[in-house]
Design a protein around this motif. Structure first.
Motif, PDB file in Angstrom:
ATOM      1  N   LEU B  57      20.611 -29.675 114.249  1.00  0.00           N
ATOM      2  CA  LEU B  57      20.675 -28.552 113.298  1.00  0.00           C
ATOM      3  C   LEU B  57      20.865 -29.065 111.882  1.00  0.00           C
ATOM      4  CD1 LEU B  57      22.591 -25.582 114.865  1.00  0.00           C
ATOM      5  CD2 LEU B  57      20.211 -26.255 114.993  1.00  0.00           C
ATOM      6  N   LYS B  58      21.728 -30.052 111.756  1.00  0.00           N
ATOM      7  CA  LYS B  58      21.995 -30.600 110.435  1.00  0.00           C
ATOM      8  C   LYS B  58      20.714 -31.170 109.848  1.00  0.00           C
ATOM      9  CE  LYS B  58      26.281 -32.259 109.446  1.00  0.00           C
ATOM     10  NZ  LYS B  58      27.404 -33.230 109.582  1.00  0.00           N
ATOM     11  N   VAL B  60      17.643 -30.341 110.552  1.00  0.00           N
ATOM     12  CA  VAL B  60      16.749 -29.240 110.185  1.00  0.00           C
ATOM     13  C   VAL B  60      17.211 -28.623 108.875  1.00  0.00           C
ATOM     14  CG1 VAL B  60      15.875 -26.978 110.834  1.00  0.00           C
ATOM     15  CG2 VAL B  60      16.184 -28.734 112.577  1.00  0.00           C
ATOM     16  N   ALA B  61      18.528 -28.424 108.770  1.00  0.00           N
ATOM     17  CA  ALA B  61      19.082 -27.790 107.576  1.00  0.00           C
ATOM     18  C   ALA B  61      18.823 -28.639 106.341  1.00  0.00           C
ATOM     19  CB  ALA B  61      20.577 -27.558 107.755  1.00  0.00           C
ATOM     20  N   MET B  62      18.957 -29.937 106.479  1.00  0.00           N
ATOM     21  CA  MET B  62      18.726 -30.825 105.341  1.00  0.00           C
ATOM     22  C   MET B  62      17.243 -30.868 105.004  1.00  0.00           C
ATOM     23  SD  MET B  62      21.749 -32.949 104.961  1.00  0.00           S
ATOM     24  CE  MET B  62      22.064 -34.539 105.680  1.00  0.00           C
TER      25      MET B  62
END
Lengths: 191, 191
Positions: B57-58, B60-62
């Motif tokens: 998730l991190k 993807v978020a970045m």
DNA sequence: TATTAATTAGTACCAGGTGCTAAAAATAGT
DNA sequence: ACTATTTTTAGCACCTGGTACTAATTAATA
């Protein structure tokens, strides 16, 4: 003591802005930033209805940037250095390559405007505020790699109408000036 | 038995593809999909070197929802509909949730400014241009989901100094007006 | 000083994992 | 059929970054 202390409200606003601009911060990080306990940060997030770290990341990952935020005036452009709500504030903006016009490495005007405008809104002691009129003057070009220091001062306030003056500097030189007429559109911020 | 069974290799391939298309799946989810135990999925991820859920998730978020998001990196804010260089231009901006003040769903002023300013600069027949002075007026609040149509017209031109007027509309109503004084800072572009 | 607000501390619990060991089941090879 | 090897499961302790709750402590002030 009145219903809520100024320091708490101030921290709440700051917290909202910090998380707005960087949802990757954990409660632990924030506790260190504000020099309070983790529990206090949790309480703050609770009153602000800011979801937990995992959920924030998920929101960002899903491309929905911001979920339901109550107090926040939205993302602040630049990094907040100092905020005396109802009086003045200071923020700094690092000029990175993608903010500049590609050919000449000059900071695009709307970033200066955005930094100044978001700071102007931040100093207003209201749940939310809208800019009505702005008079803007770009004094000097700003280049990639420079740091822009914006200072906002509330010049006057009649009812929900505020006049905020923002001056932005690079190495002490004025690069930008603006006067904003801002309207607070919700009651003052007691939690 | 050979060094690796076909069924295992098949599952590994599938797993990689599943996670590629949906990084939000947990090991638990995957265990159900492939009808194996959670532990097996963990082993699979280990050999495939696929990081855990949080880290995915991190990433993807970045990747897409940048942490410190300011305004678009693109040269023009909004979508260019029409451009008659040296005379006038039109652009349209879709108001998405992340551009709005969270509580009240009103478009933040700097986006209107950015759209107008970038359009004003675009109509100038120059490699690059800088905004000198702007007089800005926010007439009506703009809400999430609306489309903002900005029209820019060059009002006058003396040397490298242009006066550009931009009016923005939502459903025919004027929501924003600005006059920009813009300086062309590079030679004209042969169109 | 008594009251109220604000902060901190502590507990139990959760998801979604890591890292390890060990046992059980499946699949050959001879 | 028996053995060797691969593959899958299970169990356990531990981790981060929280929730939800209760209770105690520390200001600040009317």
């Amino acid at each position: 003591m009145s219903r809520e202390s100024a320091s708490k409200i101030e921290r709440l606003r700051c917290l909202a802005m910090y998380l707005d601009s960087d949802p990757f911060l954990t409660d632990e990080d924030l506790a260190q930033i504000f020099n309070v306990s983790v529990q206090t940060i949790r309480l703050d997030r609770a009153v602000l209805k800011i979801p937990e770290h995992r959920q924030r990341l998920k929101n960002v990952a899903m491309g929905m940037g911001a979920p339901l935020r109550t107090l926040s005036g939205g993302e602040i452009v630049g990094e907040l250095l100092d905020l005396d709500v109802g009086r003045n504030g200071t923020s700094i903006l690092d000029v990175t390559p993608e903010m500049t016009l590609s050919k000449i490495r000059v900071l695009r005007g709307h970033h200066l405007f955005a930094q100044a405008n978001s700071l102007a809104v931040a100093v207003i002691n209201a749940e939310a505020a809208l800019t009505g009129i702005a008079r803007v003057s770009f004094k000097q070009p700003v280049y990639c790699g420079e740091k822009v220091l914006a200072k906002a001062v509330i010049k006057s306030n009649k009812g929900n109408k505020y006049m905020v003056k923002v001056v932005s500097y690079v190495k002490g030189e004025v690069v930008f000036q603006a006067k904003f007429i801002v309207f607070a559109i919700a009651e003052e911020v007691p939690q």
